[in-house]
Design an enzyme around this catalytic site. Structure first.
Site, PDB file in Angstrom:
ATOM      1  N   CYS A  87     -15.145  36.054  52.677  1.00 56.24           N
ATOM      2  CA  CYS A  87     -15.972  34.678  52.301  1.00 56.24           C
ATOM      3  C   CYS A  87     -17.221  34.990  52.261  1.00 56.24           C
ATOM      4  O   CYS A  87     -17.439  35.184  51.148  1.00 56.24           O
ATOM      5  CB  CYS A  87     -15.551  33.978  53.765  1.00 56.24           C
ATOM      6  SG  CYS A  87     -15.619  32.074  53.667  1.00 56.24           S
ATOM      7  N   HIS A 197      -9.333  34.747  54.476  1.00 52.41           N
ATOM      8  CA  HIS A 197      -9.707  35.815  55.765  1.00 52.41           C
ATOM      9  C   HIS A 197      -8.648  36.315  56.299  1.00 52.41           C
ATOM     10  O   HIS A 197      -7.731  36.046  57.159  1.00 52.41           O
ATOM     11  CB  HIS A 197     -10.285  34.639  56.881  1.00 52.41           C
ATOM     12  CG  HIS A 197     -11.655  34.031  56.682  1.00 52.41           C
ATOM     13  ND1 HIS A 197     -12.808  34.659  57.118  1.00 52.41           N
ATOM     14  CD2 HIS A 197     -11.930  32.830  56.095  1.00 52.41           C
ATOM     15  CE1 HIS A 197     -13.644  33.810  56.831  1.00 52.41           C
ATOM     16  NE2 HIS A 197     -13.287  32.981  56.234  1.00 52.41           N
ATOM     17  N   GLU A 199      -8.669  38.961  58.192  1.00 52.25           N
ATOM     18  CA  GLU A 199      -8.872  39.242  59.357  1.00 52.25           C
ATOM     19  C   GLU A 199      -8.508  38.098  60.286  1.00 52.25           C
ATOM     20  O   GLU A 199      -8.279  38.516  61.584  1.00 52.25           O
ATOM     21  CB  GLU A 199     -10.250  39.650  59.608  1.00 52.25           C
ATOM     22  CG  GLU A 199     -11.641  38.767  59.817  1.00 52.25           C
ATOM     23  CD  GLU A 199     -11.483  37.888  58.707  1.00 52.25           C
ATOM     24  OE1 GLU A 199     -12.498  36.872  58.628  1.00 52.25           O
ATOM     25  OE2 GLU A 199     -11.307  38.111  57.397  1.00 52.25           O
TER      26      GLU A 199
END
Length: 226
Positions: A87, A197, A199
């Site tokens: 991002c 994302h 994560e």
């Protein structure tokens, strides 16, 4: 495997990155402040996290791209180290020239936050080796400036050389990115920038675990190369 996370003022995904790397490696990553002039010796992977570095002042990633730690990040890349920019981290990597192109305002001019279907376009990278080609995965997105742009020649090179590991699913492009690009790699394949994302998709409680496979892929790649 030794990892690190760069922390900028305005980062808000640095702890998510820390958690994902700890889960994948069993070790805590070093948290590197943006004013530090070095990255811990022996670091294999540096993660540049999402968020709003410097409040997106001027443009996303512009000021962060000139932070003191960036010189060390470039040296890490030059010696073949791995970098994952997510991002805002992707935006920073384009600002520094570590990846080509730029991230512009979403075509809708709206912030987009949702679960997003991605297609694994190239499963033959160090970041995607545990996926299968054309796998459909779900990974969260949350951005206002994720519209990837590059000139046609650069886009042809990225596609022709297998440097687009992830694309948005057909008909579901959330930001207007050229050729539905969700992420790209560097020429040597060791730097990955992506808007989604991974994560935030590692434990199941966030809505899935598809992102964990990417981190596990990288750990396996480093084990093989070692």
């Amino acid at each position: 495997m030794k990892t690190a996370v760069i922390v900028f003022p305005g980062s808000n995904c640095d702890r998510d990155a820390q958690t994902a790397l700890h889960r994948a490696t069993g070790k805590e990553p070093s948290m590197v402040w943006h004013k530090d002039a070095s990255i811990p010796e022996g670091t294999d992977l540096v993660m540049v996290p999402g968020g709003f570095s410097y409040g997106d002042h001027l443009r996303c990633g512009a000021i962060a791209g000139n932070s003191p730690v960036i010189e060390a990040l470039k040296k890490h890349a030059d010696r073949g180290g791995y970098i994952l920019g997510v991002c805002n981290g992707f935006q920073i990597l384009t600002e520094t020239g570590l990846l080509p192109g730029a991230l512009m305002r979403n075509a809708s001019l709206h912030f987009v936050c949702r679960q997003q279907r991605l297609i694994v376009e190239n499963a033959n990278t160090d970041f995607t080796r545990l996926y299968r080609s054309q796998d459909e995965i779900m990974v969260p997105i949350a951005h206002h400036d994720g519209n990837y742009f590059a000139d046609e020649k650069t886009l042809d090179i990225l596609e022709g050389n297998g440097r687009i590991p992830f694309k948005y699913a057909a008909g579901e492009n959330p930001n207007g990115s050229a050729r539905d690009i969700a992420g790209i790699t560097s020429k040597n394949g060791r730097v990955l920038g992506m808007m989604p994302h991974p994560e935030r998709a590692i434990g199941g409680h966030e809505g899935g675990t598809d992102g964990a496979i990417m981190f596990d892929s990288l750990v396996q790649s480093l084990s093989v190369s070692a």
